[in-house]
Design an enzyme around this catalytic site. Structure first.
Site, PDB file in Angstrom:
ATOM      1  N   ASN A  77       0.872  -1.171   0.000  1.00  0.00           N
ATOM      2  CA  ASN A  77       0.000   0.000   0.000  1.00  0.00           C
ATOM      3  C   ASN A  77       0.909   1.220   0.000  1.00  0.00           C
ATOM      4  OD1 ASN A  77      -1.870   1.984   0.387  1.00  0.00           O
ATOM      5  ND2 ASN A  77      -2.782   1.106   2.242  1.00  0.00           N
ATOM      6  N   ARG A  91      -2.599  -2.095  -3.484  1.00  0.00           N
ATOM      7  CA  ARG A  91      -3.832  -1.366  -3.237  1.00  0.00           C
ATOM      8  C   ARG A  91      -3.810  -0.120  -4.119  1.00  0.00           C
ATOM      9  NH1 ARG A  91      -6.194   0.973   2.447  1.00  0.00           N
ATOM     10  NH2 ARG A  91      -8.171   1.609   1.543  1.00  0.00           N
ATOM     11  N   ARG A 101     -13.285  15.184   7.799  1.00  0.00           N
ATOM     12  CA  ARG A 101     -14.093  15.500   6.609  1.00  0.00           C
ATOM     13  C   ARG A 101     -15.544  15.740   7.001  1.00  0.00           C
ATOM     14  NH1 ARG A 101     -12.283  10.293   3.418  1.00  0.00           N
ATOM     15  NH2 ARG A 101     -10.274  10.267   4.468  1.00  0.00           N
ATOM     16  N   GLU A 122      -8.282  -5.746   4.674  1.00  0.00           N
ATOM     17  CA  GLU A 122      -8.155  -5.405   3.258  1.00  0.00           C
ATOM     18  C   GLU A 122      -6.938  -6.093   2.641  1.00  0.00           C
ATOM     19  OE1 GLU A 122      -8.674  -1.534   4.965  1.00  0.00           O
ATOM     20  OE2 GLU A 122      -9.541  -0.850   3.085  1.00  0.00           O
ATOM     21  N   HIS A 164     -13.367   2.436   0.013  1.00  0.00           N
ATOM     22  CA  HIS A 164     -13.322   1.379   1.026  1.00  0.00           C
ATOM     23  C   HIS A 164     -13.922   0.077   0.492  1.00  0.00           C
ATOM     24  CE1 HIS A 164     -13.638   4.760   4.259  1.00  0.00           C
ATOM     25  NE2 HIS A 164     -12.371   4.422   4.107  1.00  0.00           N
TER      26      HIS A 164
END
Ligand code: AMP
Length: 397
Positions: free
Chosen positions: A7, A91, A241, A384, A180
């Site tokens: 990643n 990823r 956010r 993940e 996601h």
């Protein structure tokens, strides 16, 4: 069969080496502050050996070389030959409309990931750097790209289109992509396993609640809607956010404050959410602590956070015409039992019943609803990296 999962971020690389026979992580680690001073690598093996190397790591190429050296190291290593790595799974944030599933990376795929850099400017360029560096350092090894957006490409137009002039979709592909996806795919599939029912026959609501947060409605094995949009800014209240706001607020605040679009973008992405409302932190632990100590803004921030999730769950139950299960995952979803309790209690009118004792779990796979609950509720730690390793293995074998 060993798969290296990478990643690659702007100044960091996270990695895990999987032995796919038993699906175990034989080693994992991360490199931080690439291209900045005080860069370092942290590495840990499955039998608990840990090491930290503080060294100048000027670029991603040096970073990947270093992590391969550590994997081969006599003391901290877990392989004796680089050829033990069979493939690399990467990823990648944005796969646009084209990548509906994971793919083996060839020149064409690389070019398309590059084209999608304008849709994922903060991630895709760095994901691509990781891919290019691995190709150089591990020549001939298959490289696979696993996209955060792929899982959501099954959404119908009524869920992915924005009610803007259609030409913006046609010209620029302005639409809901969702993110996601690898996490939502992993936990929803795992949920079906735990329920011992076919994935294709279930309606599952997956709540990925971390610093970034999103919800997905998964009906009959397919994502039919999700809360993040063209970018990961839409939807839930997040660490920094804002999630959903009236778009007219942007012009209003810019005029009042005399700020540029870049500053406004930064405010919505970096200074809003839990941090913006509480004024304390983006970390839910800090906000919870302050709320417990009577801080009103911290209390409001958590109320907003939970309320938005309740609204989305309600909307997705309507969108799917019911739900069989709700899953909580990621940092907050896996650990903050108070958040889960508050959300599920507000949904009590649907006949969902929480087992309050079972719910007091952190980071553990567990069913947290009572046997007579109309909708079953689970905590499922996301994985993940394992999903990326599985996809990589499936594609190369
Ligand atoms: P993530 O982005 O998935 O790493 O999640 C980060 C969020 O999870 C932060 O708001 C943390 O406060 C929260 N979190 C992580 N670990 C814990 C924990 N053990 N207990 C409570 N909250 C946690």
């Amino acid at each position: 069969m060993k798969i290296l999962v990478i990643n690659s971020g702007s100044s960091s690389i996270k990695y895990q080496l999987f032995d796919m026979v038993k699906e175990i992580v034989v080693a994992k680690g991360g490199i931080q502050r690439i291209g900045i001073d005080n860069s370092f690598l942290e590495h840990e093996t499955h039998d608990g050996k840990e090491t930290r190397i503080d060294r100048d790591i000027p670029d991603h190429g040096e970073g990947i070389k270093l992590l391969i050296d550590v994997l081969l190291d006599k003391e901290y290593g877990v392989i004796s030959n680089i050829d033990e790595i069979d493939a690399v799974g990467h990823r990648v944030l944005h796969g646009g409309e084209k990548f509906t599933e994971s793919v083996i990376i060839d020149k064409e795929v690389e070019k398309t990931i590059e084209e999608y850099c304008d849709l994922g400017p903060l991630h895709n360029p760095h994901n691509l750097t990781g891919i290019r560096v691995c190709k150089k350092i591990l020549p001939g090894k298959p490289q696979v790209a696993v996209f955060d957006t792929s899982f959501h490409t099954t959404m119908p137009p009524k869920a992915f289109l924005y009610a803007l002039p259609f030409e913006y979709y046609e010209k620029y592909k302005v639409k809901r992509y969702g993110f996601h996806g690898t996490s939502h795919r992993y936990v929803s599939r795992r949920c079906a396993q735990l329920m011992d029912k076919p994935y294709e026959e279930l309606k599952i609501i997956s709540c990925h609640l971390g610093n970034g947060a999103s919800i997905a409605a998964v009906a009959n094995g397919k994502c039919i809607d999700t809360s993040m949009g063209l970018t990961p800014l839409e939807g839930l209240v997040m660490g920094t956010r804002c999630g959903d706001i009236d778009p007219a607020i942007i012009k209003f605040i810019m005029e009042k404050e005399g700020i540029s679009i870049e500053e406004m973008d930064k405010i919505m992405n970096k200074k809003s959410g839990l941090l913006g409302i509480s004024g304390i932190s983006n970390d839910s632990r800090d906000v919870s602590e302050a709320a417990k100590n009577g801080n009103k803004r911290a209390q409001m921030a958590l109320e907003l956070f939970d309320y938005r999730i309740v609204k989305y769950i309600g909307a997705y139950i309507a969108a799917m015409g019911g739900a069989d299960a709700i899953v909580f995952t990621a940092g907050i979803g896996e650990n903050q039992w108070e958040t889960r309790e508050n959300i599920i209690e507000q949904l009590g009118f649907l006949g969902i019943k929480l087992d309050k004792e079972a719910n007091k779990v952190r980071g553990e796979e567990k069913e947290i609803s009572t046997p007579d609950s109309k909708i079953r509720v689970f905590v499922i730690p996301t994985n993940e990296e394992l999903m990326i390793a599985r996809d990589t293995m499936a594609l190369i074998s």
